[in-house]
Design a protein around this motif. Structure first.
Motif, PDB file in Angstrom:
ATOM      1  N   PRO A 193     -12.338  15.621   6.800  1.00 32.82           N
ATOM      2  CA  PRO A 193     -11.691  16.934   6.766  1.00 32.82           C
ATOM      3  C   PRO A 193     -10.216  16.815   6.431  1.00 32.82           C
ATOM      4  O   PRO A 193      -9.645  15.715   6.450  1.00 32.82           O
ATOM      5  N   ALA A 194      -9.599  17.915   6.134  1.00 36.07           N
ATOM      6  CA  ALA A 194      -8.158  17.938   5.846  1.00 36.07           C
ATOM      7  C   ALA A 194      -7.368  17.405   7.035  1.00 36.07           C
ATOM      8  O   ALA A 194      -7.778  17.531   8.193  1.00 36.07           O
ATOM      9  N   THR A 195      -6.213  16.813   6.753  1.00 40.54           N
ATOM     10  CA  THR A 195      -5.433  16.143   7.794  1.00 40.54           C
ATOM     11  C   THR A 195      -4.619  17.091   8.664  1.00 40.54           C
ATOM     12  O   THR A 195      -4.307  16.776   9.803  1.00 40.54           O
ATOM     13  N   GLY A 196      -4.226  18.222   8.116  1.00 39.88           N
ATOM     14  CA  GLY A 196      -3.294  19.090   8.833  1.00 39.88           C
ATOM     15  C   GLY A 196      -1.844  18.747   8.551  1.00 39.88           C
ATOM     16  O   GLY A 196      -0.942  19.478   8.947  1.00 39.88           O
ATOM     17  N   VAL A 197      -1.603  17.632   7.858  1.00 34.96           N
ATOM     18  CA  VAL A 197      -0.245  17.263   7.446  1.00 34.96           C
ATOM     19  C   VAL A 197       0.113  18.096   6.231  1.00 34.96           C
ATOM     20  O   VAL A 197      -0.618  18.130   5.248  1.00 34.96           O
ATOM     21  N   SER A 198       1.237  18.797   6.293  1.00 35.83           N
ATOM     22  CA  SER A 198       1.578  19.735   5.230  1.00 35.83           C
ATOM     23  C   SER A 198       2.420  19.125   4.124  1.00 35.83           C
ATOM     24  O   SER A 198       2.601  19.728   3.068  1.00 35.83           O
ATOM     25  N   HIS A 199       2.970  17.928   4.344  1.00 34.21           N
ATOM     26  CA  HIS A 199       3.818  17.305   3.333  1.00 34.21           C
ATOM     27  C   HIS A 199       3.528  15.806   3.268  1.00 34.21           C
ATOM     28  O   HIS A 199       3.173  15.188   4.267  1.00 34.21           O
ATOM     29  N   ASN A 200       3.713  15.243   2.091  1.00 36.31           N
ATOM     30  CA  ASN A 200       3.649  13.795   1.938  1.00 36.31           C
ATOM     31  C   ASN A 200       5.018  13.213   2.261  1.00 36.31           C
ATOM     32  O   ASN A 200       6.011  13.584   1.635  1.00 36.31           O
ATOM     33  N   GLY A 201       5.084  12.334   3.236  1.00 35.98           N
ATOM     34  CA  GLY A 201       6.379  11.733   3.539  1.00 35.98           C
ATOM     35  C   GLY A 201       6.443  11.193   4.943  1.00 35.98           C
ATOM     36  O   GLY A 201       5.471  11.243   5.701  1.00 35.98           O
ATOM     37  N   PHE A 202       7.622  10.661   5.284  1.00 37.16           N
ATOM     38  CA  PHE A 202       7.829  10.024   6.572  1.00 37.16           C
ATOM     39  C   PHE A 202       9.147  10.502   7.169  1.00 37.16           C
ATOM     40  O   PHE A 202      10.108  10.791   6.463  1.00 37.16           O
ATOM     41  N   ALA A 203       9.184  10.553   8.489  1.00 38.89           N
ATOM     42  CA  ALA A 203      10.381  11.029   9.188  1.00 38.89           C
ATOM     43  C   ALA A 203      11.351   9.872   9.415  1.00 38.89           C
ATOM     44  O   ALA A 203      11.710   9.546  10.545  1.00 38.89           O
ATOM     45  N   ILE A 204      11.739   9.226   8.338  1.00 36.79           N
ATOM     46  CA  ILE A 204      12.648   8.094   8.449  1.00 36.79           C
ATOM     47  C   ILE A 204      13.362   7.899   7.120  1.00 36.79           C
ATOM     48  O   ILE A 204      12.817   8.171   6.056  1.00 36.79           O
TER      49      ILE A 204
ATOM     50  N   LEU B 175       0.832  -1.211   0.000  1.00 34.56           N
ATOM     51  CA  LEU B 175       0.000   0.000   0.000  1.00 34.56           C
ATOM     52  C   LEU B 175       0.864   1.258   0.000  1.00 34.56           C
ATOM     53  O   LEU B 175       0.670   2.164  -0.811  1.00 34.56           O
ATOM     54  N   LEU B 176       1.813   1.311   0.918  1.00 36.83           N
ATOM     55  CA  LEU B 176       2.679   2.484   1.006  1.00 36.83           C
ATOM     56  C   LEU B 176       3.493   2.669  -0.272  1.00 36.83           C
ATOM     57  O   LEU B 176       3.672   3.788  -0.765  1.00 36.83           O
ATOM     58  N   ASP B 177       3.988   1.560  -0.800  1.00 42.23           N
ATOM     59  CA  ASP B 177       4.770   1.605  -2.031  1.00 42.23           C
ATOM     60  C   ASP B 177       3.942   2.160  -3.187  1.00 42.23           C
ATOM     61  O   ASP B 177       4.405   3.028  -3.934  1.00 42.23           O
ATOM     62  N   ARG B 178       2.709   1.667  -3.330  1.00 42.80           N
ATOM     63  CA  ARG B 178       1.886   2.108  -4.465  1.00 42.80           C
ATOM     64  C   ARG B 178       1.400   3.528  -4.285  1.00 42.80           C
ATOM     65  O   ARG B 178       1.252   4.284  -5.266  1.00 42.80           O
ATOM     66  N   TRP B 179       1.159   3.939  -3.045  1.00 44.87           N
ATOM     67  CA  TRP B 179       0.793   5.337  -2.793  1.00 44.87           C
ATOM     68  C   TRP B 179       1.944   6.258  -3.192  1.00 44.87           C
ATOM     69  O   TRP B 179       1.736   7.273  -3.860  1.00 44.87           O
ATOM     70  N   ALA B 180       3.156   5.898  -2.807  1.00 44.21           N
ATOM     71  CA  ALA B 180       4.314   6.733  -3.126  1.00 44.21           C
ATOM     72  C   ALA B 180       4.504   6.857  -4.633  1.00 44.21           C
ATOM     73  O   ALA B 180       4.762   7.948  -5.149  1.00 44.21           O
ATOM     74  N   SER B 181       4.348   5.741  -5.337  1.00 39.24           N
ATOM     75  CA  SER B 181       4.527   5.813  -6.789  1.00 39.24           C
ATOM     76  C   SER B 181       3.372   6.561  -7.454  1.00 39.24           C
ATOM     77  O   SER B 181       3.565   7.242  -8.469  1.00 39.24           O
ATOM     78  N   ALA B 182       2.170   6.465  -6.885  1.00 42.00           N
ATOM     79  CA  ALA B 182       1.024   7.184  -7.451  1.00 42.00           C
ATOM     80  C   ALA B 182       1.231   8.696  -7.373  1.00 42.00           C
ATOM     81  O   ALA B 182       0.784   9.438  -8.254  1.00 42.00           O
ATOM     82  N   LEU B 183       1.912   9.146  -6.335  1.00 36.38           N
ATOM     83  CA  LEU B 183       2.181  10.579  -6.197  1.00 36.38           C
ATOM     84  C   LEU B 183       3.143  11.085  -7.269  1.00 36.38           C
ATOM     85  O   LEU B 183       3.185  12.284  -7.553  1.00 36.38           O
ATOM     86  N   GLN B 184       3.932  10.168  -7.837  1.00 35.40           N
ATOM     87  CA  GLN B 184       4.882  10.553  -8.882  1.00 35.40           C
ATOM     88  C   GLN B 184       4.275  10.491 -10.281  1.00 35.40           C
ATOM     89  O   GLN B 184       4.886  10.953 -11.246  1.00 35.40           O
ATOM     90  N   ASP B 185       3.092   9.877 -10.399  1.00 34.19           N
ATOM     91  CA  ASP B 185       2.430   9.801 -11.693  1.00 34.19           C
ATOM     92  C   ASP B 185       2.034  11.194 -12.168  1.00 34.19           C
ATOM     93  O   ASP B 185       1.854  12.120 -11.374  1.00 34.19           O
ATOM     94  N   ASP B 186       1.880  11.322 -13.451  1.00 31.10           N
ATOM     95  CA  ASP B 186       1.459  12.608 -14.024  1.00 31.10           C
ATOM     96  C   ASP B 186      -0.058  12.743 -13.897  1.00 31.10           C
ATOM     97  O   ASP B 186      -0.797  12.741 -14.885  1.00 31.10           O
TER      98      ASP B 186
END
Length: 249
Positions: free
Chosen positions: A217-228, A58-69
């Motif tokens: 509602p909106a998450t309040g998270v300002s960036h897509n990513g992980f602190a790792i 899931l995480l892998d496909r979400w990350a790649s989906a964000l890179q799609d045009d």
């Protein structure tokens, strides 16, 4: 126009097609639904091991989906009744995230105590644990699993509807609930046919998931990513880890 990203964390393109069709029909023409499929893992999630792998997929496909045009999603729906990776993705996604199970639990609980009917015997303890984690255990009266898996049920819808109608009716009567959740991406669209045989509302998990995803509602998270900083991951997921690290420096 709003954009809903549906992620199928198993590798079945047939399930992805069901998700796309039923999620789009529920969302309506004012929403663009895009369904993507896991790059790796199991064609059907049916045990603890396949569930664990599905969270990574899931995480892998979400990350790649964000890179799609494609436009950035306004909401994300996990297209599996069990929501693998839900809490992890929710921490990293700028868009709000829900899953078929979480959304169904929320909708069914509006009627009072509820029951679940789904395919695959191994799902019962997994769903009990999820309900407890998400705070819905007090309202969950019982889980009725039928022997065929969701994939097997989806392969023969006519036979499945009779079996599932009987299971939903038995669950409603046994536990005296206000609603029954018919859970499973592969069972999308069957609740309408089952409803005619059951005295209480039968919740379609894909419809509930779509509604809940778009209502959040909106998450309040300002960036897509992980602190790792990931090691040995796919490039897209590794980049999100590195990006978050840089933003926090």
């Amino acid at each position: 126009m709003r954009h809903l990203l549906v992620i199928n964390p198993n590798t079945s393109v047939h399930v992805s097609a069901l998700l796309q069709s039923h999620a789009q029909a529920t969302a309506g023409p004012q929403v663009m639904v895009r369904t993507v499929t896991a790059r790796f893992g199991a064609p059907y999630i049916a045990c603890e091991a396949s569930y664990a792998v599905a969270a990574h997929a899931l995480l892998d496909r979400w990350a790649s989906a964000l890179q799609d045009d494609q436009p950035a999603p306004d909401a994300v729906l996990i297209g599996c009744f069990g929501d693998p990776g839900l809490l992890a993705l929710r921490q990293g996604s700028q868009a709000p995230v829900t899953g078929l199970a979480e959304a169904s639990f929320h909708e069914a609980s509006q009627y009072g105590p509820f029951a679940i009917v789904t395919g695959g015997e191994r799902w019962k303890p997994m769903l009990e644990r999820l309900a407890y984690t998400l705070g819905h255990a007090p309202a969950l009266a019982g889980i009725h699993t039928v022997v065929p898996s969701g994939a097997e049920l989806a392969s023969n819808p006519e036979a499945a509807i009779g079996l599932l109608a009987q299971a939903c009716r038995e669950a409603a009567e046994r536990w005296q609930v206000g609603a029954v959740v018919l859970g499973g991406a592969g069972l999308a669209g069957m609740a309408a046919a089952v409803q005619a045989h059951v005295a209480v509302p039968v919740i379609d998990s894909v419809q509930a998931g779509t509604r809940q995803a778009l209502a959040q509602p909106a998450t309040g998270v300002s960036h897509n990513g992980f602190a790792i900083a990931w090691e040995g991951m796919g490039e897209a997921l590794a980049a999100l880890g590195e990006r978050k690290q840089l933003l926090q420096v």
